[in-house]
Write a protein that holds these residues in place. Structure first.
Motif: not given
Ligand SMILES: Cc1cc2nc3c(=O)[nH]c(=O)nc-3n(C[C@H](O)[C@H](O)[C@H](O)COP(=O)(O)OP(=O)(O)OC[C@H]3O[C@@H](n4cnc5c(N)ncnc54)[C@H](O)[C@@H]3O)c2cc1C
Length: 384
Positions: A17, A38-39, A45, A47, A53, A203, A206, A226, A254, A339, A343, A346
């Motif tokens: 996101f 962390y990166g 994360a 992601s 999928i 985040c 988080w 997984v 799945y 956020g 699940g 992505f």
């Molecule tokens: C096992 C699994 C399977 C999934 N399968 C699917 C699927 O098949 N298809 C699909 O569309 N979605 C799927 N999802 C959901 C999808 O992966 C997540 O909804 C999406 O990746 C969320 O992204 P995000 O950027 O919100 O969060 P994140 O990827 O968690 O990113 C948040 C980031 O914020 C950073 N951060 C946190 N706090 C701070 C701070 N205070 N300062 C600086 N940085 C910070 C963290 O280090 C992290 O990098 C799945 C999720 C999981 C766990």
């Protein structure tokens, strides 16, 4: 007038996101900082998985189908321009038991949204997919052009391209902002101030830790395991094109075919226990492995006894019902929460980034379902 060391926007969190939000803001000519503790797509994360999928089907829920359609087009354009192969058009096969309402509704929505699909009877399923154990399955619906995104590497590619567009990236943990109205800066854990006109907190899980008063009870991080099962040597029945990505909601499990030789992927979609994304163990549990094994024996009988060749443990960042959270902080008007991917977020990364950008830069209207006001504190999953 020069803004000195002030950014137009600081995006905190370089998951799917945040990376896409920074990318879209930069494409609009804005000066952007992208910070992550962390990166991009780091091991903790949401992601970070190997693969995610991208399916169009959301039953009767047309909003997410439309977003998935837009996002798939954007991902493909992005990968084509970047010269990366990070999408596999495996097809996505929905399997339905006695209650086929979800696939029936999905087919109606697909017809309206221009999603190419095929409906398959049990006979056709048996003929096409002899490697799947079809007991209890009455019907199939195949999304022909959907598939799998190579998640961790895709996020890294977006963050890298954002930097090519001028985004400044840095590793830094940002503290919870304080203040009211429009705040002028946030602070890193080393005490440095980062000034910007807008702050986007993307985040993931988080968000609950960072904003405990507002989001502690509204984001429910859940442990998700997984498993990758090794396929027999020289056996192509579990790789595309023989096997598509598949979902069978009644099993709450799945999976994906063997992609890039990682093995057959099995994931449980049922929400696991509440976890802390910084400290939860990333070792898969014996019970989880046993459940996945039993499932593989039932649905892929030829893989009975296959070894687990890789595991991952991640967390969902659920809202009460699965709708995203994309809204302003209730007291700080230039602080945004992005956020609640719950699940399924992505695939929607490109559209989320574009939507957040339009809200910040153009004052675009917000979708009610993504508002903070709509977020309850008891879980009742409605978006799958
Ligand atoms: C096992 C699994 C399977 C999934 N399968 C699917 C699927 O098949 N298809 C699909 O569309 N979605 C799927 N999802 C959901 C999808 O992966 C997540 O909804 C999406 O990746 C969320 O992204 P995000 O950027 O919100 O969060 P994140 O990827 O968690 O990113 C948040 C980031 O914020 C950073 N951060 C946190 N706090 C701070 C701070 N205070 N300062 C600086 N940085 C910070 C963290 O280090 C992290 O990098 C799945 C999720 C999981 C766990």
């Amino acid at each position: 007038m020069s803004k000195g060391n002030r950014y137009d926007a600081a995006v905190i969190g370089a998951g799917v996101f945040g990376a896409w939000t920074a990318w879209h803001l930069a494409r609009r000519g804005k000066r952007v900082l992208l910070a992550d503790a962390y990166g991009p797509g780091n091991a903790r994360a949401s992601s970070a998985g190997e693969s995610r999928i991208i399916r169009m089907g959301y039953g009767a829920d047309e909003l997410y189908t439309r977003w998935a359609v837009m996002s798939l087009a954007r991902w493909k354009e992005f990968f084509a321009a970047a010269g990366e192969r990070l999408f596999y058009g495996t097809g996505v096969l929905w399997l339905a038991g006695k209650d086929d309402s979800r696939v029936r509704h999905a087919a109606e929505v697909f017809a309206r949204c221009g999603v190419v699909f095929e409906e398959l009877s049990t006979k056709e399923l048996e003929k096409r997919y002899p490697q799947i154990g079809l007991q209890g399955i009455m019907k199939g619906l195949l999304e022909l052009h959907s598939g799998v995104l190579m998640a961790r590497r895709a996020v890294a590619a977006v963050a890298e391209d954002a930097q090519r567009l001028g985004v400044e990236y840095r590793v830094a943990q940002i503290a919870e902002p304080r203040g009211a109205g429009a705040i002028s800066a946030v602070t890193t854990n080393s005490g440095e101030r980062i000034k910007a006109d807008a702050f986007v907190f993307a985040c993931g899980a988080w968000l609950a830790k960072l904003f405990p008063e507002i989001l502690g009870a509204r984001i429910f991080p859940s442990r998700q395991e997984v498993f990758f099962f090794g396929v027999p040597p020289g056996d192509t029945r579990f790789a595309p094109p023989a096997l598509p990505t598949w979902l069978f909601q009644e099993d709450e499990i799945y999976g994906m075919p063997d992609l890039e030789s990682r093995g057959l992927k099995i994931a449980v979609d049922r929400h696991g226990e509440r976890v802390d994304p910084d400290t939860q163990s990333r070792l898969a549990s014996a019970e989880g492995a046993e459940e996945a094994r039993r499932f593989v024996e039932q649905r892929f009988p030829a893989l009975r006894g296959a070894p687990i060749v890789e595991t991952r443990v991640c967390q969902y960042e659920n809202t009460w019902n699965g709708d995203f959270l994309i809204d302003r902080h209730p007291e700080m008007e230039n602080v945004w929460f992005v956020g609640g991917g719950s699940g399924h977020g992505f695939k929607h990364g490109p559209t989320v980034g574009e939507y957040v950008t339009a809200r910040i830069l153009d004052g675009a209207d917000g979708e009610k379902r993504f508002s903070l006001a709509s977020k309850e504190t008891v879980q009742k999953r409605a978006v799958f």
